[in-house]
Design a protein around this motif. Structure first.
Motif, PDB file in Angstrom:
ATOM      1  N   LYS A 125       0.832  -1.203   0.000  1.00 16.65           N
ATOM      2  CA  LYS A 125       0.000   0.000   0.000  1.00 16.65           C
ATOM      3  C   LYS A 125       0.864   1.250   0.000  1.00 16.65           C
ATOM      4  CE  LYS A 125      -3.710  -2.102   2.681  1.00 16.65           C
ATOM      5  NZ  LYS A 125      -4.003  -2.323   4.095  1.00 16.65           N
ATOM      6  N   PRO A 126       0.353   2.348  -0.558  1.00 15.13           N
ATOM      7  CA  PRO A 126       1.128   3.590  -0.639  1.00 15.13           C
ATOM      8  C   PRO A 126       1.721   4.005   0.706  1.00 15.13           C
ATOM      9  CG  PRO A 126      -0.910   3.816  -1.873  1.00 15.13           C
ATOM     10  CD  PRO A 126      -0.960   2.473  -1.196  1.00 15.13           C
ATOM     11  N   GLU A 127       0.909   3.959   1.790  1.00 17.56           N
ATOM     12  CA  GLU A 127       1.450   4.452   3.059  1.00 17.56           C
ATOM     13  C   GLU A 127       2.510   3.515   3.638  1.00 17.56           C
ATOM     14  OE1 GLU A 127      -1.751   3.895   2.441  1.00 17.56           O
ATOM     15  OE2 GLU A 127      -2.804   2.928   4.129  1.00 17.56           O
ATOM     16  N   GLU A 128       2.424   2.208   3.304  1.00 17.34           N
ATOM     17  CA  GLU A 128       3.461   1.262   3.741  1.00 17.34           C
ATOM     18  C   GLU A 128       4.775   1.590   3.041  1.00 17.34           C
ATOM     19  OE1 GLU A 128       4.162  -1.580   5.713  1.00 17.34           O
ATOM     20  OE2 GLU A 128       2.478  -0.711   6.818  1.00 17.34           O
ATOM     21  N   ILE A 129       4.708   1.749   1.714  1.00 19.73           N
ATOM     22  CA  ILE A 129       5.923   2.052   0.941  1.00 19.73           C
ATOM     23  C   ILE A 129       6.540   3.363   1.443  1.00 19.73           C
ATOM     24  CG2 ILE A 129       6.824   2.651  -1.343  1.00 19.73           C
ATOM     25  CD1 ILE A 129       4.726   0.839  -2.581  1.00 19.73           C
ATOM     26  N   TYR A 130       5.674   4.364   1.596  1.00 21.10           N
ATOM     27  CA  TYR A 130       6.160   5.682   2.022  1.00 21.10           C
ATOM     28  C   TYR A 130       6.851   5.578   3.374  1.00 21.10           C
ATOM     29  CZ  TYR A 130       6.079  10.813   2.214  1.00 21.10           C
ATOM     30  OH  TYR A 130       6.431  12.133   2.242  1.00 21.10           O
ATOM     31  N   GLY A 131       6.197   4.937   4.298  1.00 18.82           N
ATOM     32  CA  GLY A 131       6.737   4.810   5.651  1.00 18.82           C
ATOM     33  C   GLY A 131       8.045   4.032   5.669  1.00 18.82           C
ATOM     34  N   LYS A 132       8.100   2.975   4.883  1.00 17.07           N
ATOM     35  CA  LYS A 132       9.337   2.179   4.871  1.00 17.07           C
ATOM     36  C   LYS A 132      10.497   2.982   4.279  1.00 17.07           C
ATOM     37  CE  LYS A 132       7.610  -2.610   4.799  1.00 17.07           C
ATOM     38  NZ  LYS A 132       7.538  -3.836   3.983  1.00 17.07           N
ATOM     39  N   VAL A 133      10.233   3.735   3.227  1.00 17.54           N
ATOM     40  CA  VAL A 133      11.314   4.559   2.663  1.00 17.54           C
ATOM     41  C   VAL A 133      11.794   5.565   3.718  1.00 17.54           C
ATOM     42  CG1 VAL A 133      11.942   6.275   0.905  1.00 17.54           C
ATOM     43  CG2 VAL A 133      10.512   4.307   0.279  1.00 17.54           C
ATOM     44  N   MET A 134      10.837   6.134   4.470  1.00 17.37           N
ATOM     45  CA  MET A 134      11.218   7.132   5.478  1.00 17.37           C
ATOM     46  C   MET A 134      12.054   6.517   6.598  1.00 17.37           C
ATOM     47  SD  MET A 134      10.191   9.879   4.202  1.00 17.37           S
ATOM     48  CE  MET A 134      10.656  10.984   5.542  1.00 17.37           C
ATOM     49  N   SER A 135      12.036   5.184   6.719  1.00 17.53           N
ATOM     50  CA  SER A 135      12.769   4.535   7.815  1.00 17.53           C
ATOM     51  C   SER A 135      14.242   4.289   7.493  1.00 17.53           C
ATOM     52  CB  SER A 135      12.098   3.204   8.179  1.00 17.53           C
ATOM     53  OG  SER A 135      12.440   2.222   7.226  1.00 17.53           O
ATOM     54  N   ILE A 136      14.662   4.532   6.265  1.00 16.71           N
ATOM     55  CA  ILE A 136      16.058   4.212   5.922  1.00 16.71           C
ATOM     56  C   ILE A 136      16.991   5.324   6.375  1.00 16.71           C
ATOM     57  CG2 ILE A 136      15.340   2.809   3.945  1.00 16.71           C
ATOM     58  CD1 ILE A 136      16.237   5.063   2.085  1.00 16.71           C
TER      59      ILE A 136
END
Lengths: 410, 410
Positions: free
Chosen positions: B248-259
């Motif tokens: 889902k968009p918010e999953e992808i977004y959140g995971k990218v923000m975690s790097i």
């Protein structure tokens, strides 16, 4: 028809006589017992190279063992490994090994038959070709077959590990051939596979692969590799120490007579159907002086000539031998060679190279140096000897122990 | 239609951007030049595993490189290596890898398409299956193929030599697969093959085998293996450090923000179409303080979400992220879990194991110990903590950085 006259122990003794190794005797006995009870013959697989149908006595050790199974009523399959022959040398490096045509395979099969049926019973021998099943295998089937064996086990084969260690190339396809041959045992549901001791690895792969396909593993019987006339190297065409089974009676007879007394017993064991007891008795008689070793050797030579020709031929060969080699007479029907010596004197080596006895002048010189050439019964040692047509218009040339020619210099 | 707007040097720069290795640039230039003159597109082969159509961002590095070739008008083949899948695991040892049916292969192909067409142009992408030529190969053809490669060269492959040295089994059929894959390049007359750096050996075999079949060898372009969210291990499903492209968009977004900030530049390079110059400029701005690193990361997250969803989805995901992770609010539409605690107090780990957040109680205990679980915003550290429905009839559970749930104990 199974031969039920022999006891199980007698059958075992008959089949294992002269073998180098049996893997294993327990399974061999069990198979024979089962067959004895059911009356069903067992299947014996023996593979032959499709490209070399020219057999010598070395091959007959194996073929004689096949005959022993036939004698007991089993189903012997003379399997021609034509699948690899039909592929040829896929690396393209070996120009002398192009792919064979189906006609060539069948022609070679006929040549084989003409030879092996001197020993085997044509009525009882099944000639088969492994291209029948391997040729119709898909790449998928072949991959499944290859999945059943590991590289480490394949590298246990002496020549693979040696070549890998010596950094000699092994093409991947060479690893497939032992598996393809092993699959033959699956296709034929072989109970036994026979081969020379040098084939042991491949025969064992057959056992493993049969198990993988849910079959009872075949029992292996290996036969020794026969020593050539020199008594040291294995008999082989390329080493020129062989007796071809299509050679003339007097050639076979003479060659047998040239072997050592020790080798004679090995040949008795591997090239005749005499039982171990009979051979031991004969050997005893020779050792206690009751029989002259020369006589034992003449009997062996006669037995072998009879196998591949006839009793009459063996009698004639014996007479020929007596005349030529024992009485040191020149043979009756000697080949004549008319050789032009236009410049007068000519090198004896040159004369030799123009006969059928040697192929080149340097080979002729070597033979002379080794003392293998006589003129009119006199041994020559000088490789540079010249013969002059003025003094030697005609002479008898003897090359090696058994080759004679009449030379006429012009 | 070939794209003729770019100069040869510009094409080279575009195609080699972000590659790990090109073998070799001279041939690459020659092929591009020839194509430019003739107007004929070049053929680009990229192989994919038929059993794993669930792609993550790690795969998109390669797929994006395919797109670059498409952008220049070349013929890109998405090759599904279904031949091996249709065979399954022929050793029979791997029960989780039975042979696939043709239907499963086609179904996986559809799943692949749905994912890769987020990046590739469906009109320009040829989806092919190597069973088309490998499946109809005879054992004879396969043996000829195997004859073209030596065991020594095959053992140069790291994992083969390592396994052989460690006495781990290698089945003979495993040696055939690199050759079968190399043959794909022959069948497709590939000009290029793309793959991860871990595929370099196989891609090189393709070059050798093409030469053996009289073709011009393909040029290899390898792309780096993308690091996962941890920045250390490669991105992989089994390591749980991946971003799936169907998430889902918010999953992808959140995971990218975690790097990490450092990994962010790597992702910019490998997961966007920004040119090296554009990335360098952005990095400069971050380093001199003109742009906050968090903003650069939000831009990256937005770019990636846009790739796999839409601009609108990326805007929404950004808003969601702001709410949940920056303002530490609980998300709007939180899942509710009603959990029976009949005996009164219940282990928090037990509660967790009954939600979708953890599969087992022991996994839940580990998570608690690592500090990954909060109740109503308060971090829990005791894995044996009990919650009593009397005092906690309802609470907000937070698991990891981004998972929330409302728990109702009954």
């Amino acid at each position: 028809m199974l031969n039920q006259d022999l006891t199980l122990d007698e059958q075992l003794a008959y089949l294992t006589k002269g073998t180098a190794e049996v893997i294993n005797e327990v399974e061999l006995r069990a198979k024979l017992e089962k067959s004895r009870k059911s009356g069903e013959p067992l299947t014996v697989k023996v593979g032959f190279d499709p490209t070399a149908p020219d057999l010598h006595l070395g091959h007959t050790v194996l073929i004689r063992k096949m005959k022993h199974f036939q004698d007991l009523g089993h189903r012997v399959i003379f399997l021609i490994g034509d699948f690899t022959g039909l592929i040829g040398d896929p690396t393209g490096k070996n120009r002398t090994r192009p792919a064979m045509t189906r006609e060539e395979v069948l022609e070679n099969a006929e040549t084989y038959k003409a030879q092996v049926f001197k020993i085997l019973d044509p009525e009882k021998t099944i000639v088969d070709f492994n291209s029948r099943w391997l040729g119709s295998m898909s790449s998928n089937d072949l991959i499944r077959l290859c999945a059943k064996y590991t590289l480490a086990r394949m590298l246990e084969r002496d020549d693979f590990s040696r070549r890998l260690n010596q950094q000699l190339p092994i093409s991947i396809h060479e690893l497939l051939y032992p598996l393809a041959q092993a699959y033959d045992s699956v296709a034929l549901k072989a109970d036994f596979e026979l081969g020379g001791t040098d084939q042991k690895f491949n025969l064992l792969v057959g056992r493993d692969i049969q198990r993988e396909y849910g079959l009872e593993p075949q029992v292996l019987l290996t036969v020794p590799i026969l020593e050539g006339l020199d008594g040291v190297e294995k008999m082989s065409k390329s080493l020129h120490n062989y007796i071809g089974i299509t050679e003339k009676p007097e050639e076979i007879y003479g060659k047998v007579m040239s072997i050592t007394d020790l080798l004679m017993w090995r040949y008795y064991e591997l090239l005749t159907d005499l039982t171990p007891n009979q051979i031991a008795a004969l050997r005893g008689s020779v050792e206690n002086g009751a029989v002259h070793p020369m006589q034992a050797k003449r009997d062996l030579a006669a037995l072998i000539v009879t196998d591949f020709h006839s009793v009459e031929a063996s009698v004639e060969a014996a007479e020929h031998f007596s005349r030529v080699f024992q009485q040191r007479e020149n043979p009756e029907d000697m080949a004549e060679f008319r050789i032009a010596a236009e410049g007068g004197a000519i090198l004896l080596a040159e004369v030799l190279s123009r006969t059928e006895f040697t192929a080149t002048k340097s080979e002729a010189k070597r033979l002379i140096k080794q003392g293998g050439v006589s003129i009119n019964g006199e041994k020559i040692s000088d490789p540079m000897l010249q013969v002059d047509p003025a003094s030697y218009p005609e002479f008898i040339l003897k090359v090696g122990k058994r080759k004679f020619g009449k030379i006429i210099l012009k």
